[in-house]
Design an enzyme around this catalytic site. Structure first.
Site, PDB file in Angstrom:
ATOM      1  N   LYS A  10       0.828  -1.226   0.000  1.00  0.00           N
ATOM      2  CA  LYS A  10       0.000   0.000   0.000  1.00  0.00           C
ATOM      3  C   LYS A  10       0.855   1.266   0.000  1.00  0.00           C
ATOM      4  CE  LYS A  10      -4.294  -1.695   2.027  1.00  0.00           C
ATOM      5  NZ  LYS A  10      -4.061  -3.115   1.770  1.00  0.00           N
ATOM      6  N   ASP A  68       9.888  -3.625  -8.694  1.00  0.00           N
ATOM      7  CA  ASP A  68      10.725  -4.378  -7.750  1.00  0.00           C
ATOM      8  C   ASP A  68      11.864  -3.465  -7.327  1.00  0.00           C
ATOM      9  OD1 ASP A  68      10.826  -6.763  -6.275  1.00  0.00           O
ATOM     10  OD2 ASP A  68      12.580  -7.413  -7.396  1.00  0.00           O
TER      11      ASP A  68
HETATM   12  P1  ITT Z   1       5.424  -5.996  -4.008  1.00  0.00           P
HETATM   13  O1  ITT Z   1       6.397  -7.057  -4.453  1.00  0.00           O
HETATM   14  O2  ITT Z   1       4.032  -6.506  -3.697  1.00  0.00           O
HETATM   15  O3  ITT Z   1       5.388  -4.805  -4.934  1.00  0.00           O
HETATM   16  P2  ITT Z   1       7.193  -5.716  -1.694  1.00  0.00           P
HETATM   17  O4  ITT Z   1       7.009  -4.989  -0.397  1.00  0.00           O
HETATM   18  O5  ITT Z   1       7.473  -7.194  -1.657  1.00  0.00           O
HETATM   19  O6  ITT Z   1       5.931  -5.382  -2.603  1.00  0.00           O
HETATM   20  P3  ITT Z   1       9.782  -5.249  -3.033  1.00  0.00           P
HETATM   21  O7  ITT Z   1      10.027  -6.692  -3.231  1.00  0.00           O
HETATM   22  O8  ITT Z   1       9.989  -4.331  -4.187  1.00  0.00           O
HETATM   23  O9  ITT Z   1       8.299  -4.950  -2.477  1.00  0.00           O
HETATM   24  O10 ITT Z   1      10.630  -4.651  -1.827  1.00  0.00           O
HETATM   25  C1  ITT Z   1      11.906  -5.081  -1.471  1.00  0.00           C
HETATM   26  C2  ITT Z   1      12.256  -4.584  -0.106  1.00  0.00           C
HETATM   27  O11 ITT Z   1      12.644  -3.210  -0.199  1.00  0.00           O
HETATM   28  C3  ITT Z   1      11.146  -4.622   0.946  1.00  0.00           C
HETATM   29  O12 ITT Z   1      11.749  -4.918   2.176  1.00  0.00           O
HETATM   30  C4  ITT Z   1      10.582  -3.233   0.947  1.00  0.00           C
HETATM   31  O13 ITT Z   1      10.030  -2.886   2.211  1.00  0.00           O
HETATM   32  C5  ITT Z   1      11.835  -2.411   0.637  1.00  0.00           C
HETATM   33  N1  ITT Z   1      11.507  -1.197  -0.100  1.00  0.00           N
HETATM   34  C6  ITT Z   1      10.916  -1.107  -1.322  1.00  0.00           C
HETATM   35  N2  ITT Z   1      10.728   0.181  -1.665  1.00  0.00           N
HETATM   36  C7  ITT Z   1      11.222   0.925  -0.635  1.00  0.00           C
HETATM   37  C8  ITT Z   1      11.302   2.302  -0.370  1.00  0.00           C
HETATM   38  O14 ITT Z   1      10.830   3.203  -1.220  1.00  0.00           O
HETATM   39  N3  ITT Z   1      11.842   2.699   0.785  1.00  0.00           N
HETATM   40  C9  ITT Z   1      12.309   1.815   1.675  1.00  0.00           C
HETATM   41  N4  ITT Z   1      12.264   0.490   1.519  1.00  0.00           N
HETATM   42  C10 ITT Z   1      11.717   0.032   0.376  1.00  0.00           C
END
Ligand code: ITT
Length: 197
Positions: A10, A68
């Site tokens: 979200k 991602d």
């Molecule tokens: P979806 O795959 O459903 O999109 P997710 O939370 O699994 O969601 P990712 O695999 O892209 O998303 O996230 C990889 C990690 O990086 C995860 O621990 C996230 O909380 C973190 N992350 C992603 N975007 C971030 C941001 O803008 N700031 C800080 N941490 C982030």
């Protein structure tokens, strides 16, 4: 035009909705009542972004993009990188991930790191990737309650408010969106959408 954003996160949805004009209707996986957690089995951010977008596009046949993201830390040889979500285990717990990161960085001089975001977009005519990178460093203790993931330990380079360096968790979405890796990738994606339509 209706576009699906293939995520269950979200926070990502909130950020992205502020970056994409309302002429595009963004449907999330919740809007589609899609409960499946698409398994990220690839070894690159590009591969996983593509895999998520492809799964939803094939199932619902609407233009779809997926994000991602990963945190690449220099002193850890680029880790956690593509494994950022599951760094401390399959539970995908932000607090555990941060604790492990800080433990592994203890005593290291070089705290430099970068966030990388890859967006994959698929429709009937296109398969495209867009990338954004934001460089910064990891602080020693978490600061701030906004944002998500690793935001509370990441300070982006060259970003000062009132002469103070802030973590991504100490600033609001609007300011994070001025320099985050996600906003850089999304801005390239939006440019592409505008040219295409
Ligand atoms: P979806 O795959 O459903 O999109 P997710 O939370 O699994 O969601 P990712 O695999 O892209 O998303 O996230 C990889 C990690 O990086 C995860 O621990 C996230 O909380 C973190 N992350 C992603 N975007 C971030 C941001 O803008 N700031 C800080 N941490 C982030």
């Amino acid at each position: 035009m209706r576009i699906c954003f293939a995520t269950h996160n979200k926070n990502k949805v909130n950020e992205i909705k502020k970056l994409i004009s309302s002429e595009y209707t963004i449907l999330t996986l919740d809007d589609l009542n899609e409960k499946k957690e698409i398994e990220e089995t690839e070894e690159t951010l590009e591969g996983n972004a593509f895999l998520k977008a492809e799964y939803i596009f094939n199932k619902y046949n609407i233009p779809t993009f997926a994000d991602d993201s990963g945190l690449e830390v220099t002193a850890l040889g680029g880790k956690p990188g593509v494994y950022s979500a599951r760094y401390a285990g399959i539970k995908k717990n932000d607090k555990d991930n941060i604790n492990l990161l800080l433990k592994n960085l203890k005593g290291k001089q070089d705290r430099s790191a970068q966030f990388k975001t890859v967006i994959a977009f698929i429709d009937n005519n296109n398969q495209k990737l867009f990338q954004g990178i934001t460089k910064g460093h990891i602080i020693e203790k978490p600061r701030g309650t906004k944002g998500f993931g690793y935001d509370s330990v990441f300070i982006p380079d060259q970003f000062l408010i009132d002469d103070i360096q802030k973590t991504f968790a100490e600033i609001d979405i609007e300011n994070k969106n001025k320099l985050s890796s996600r906003s850089k990738a999304v801005n390239k994606f939006v440019l592409f959408l505008n040219i295409m339509n």
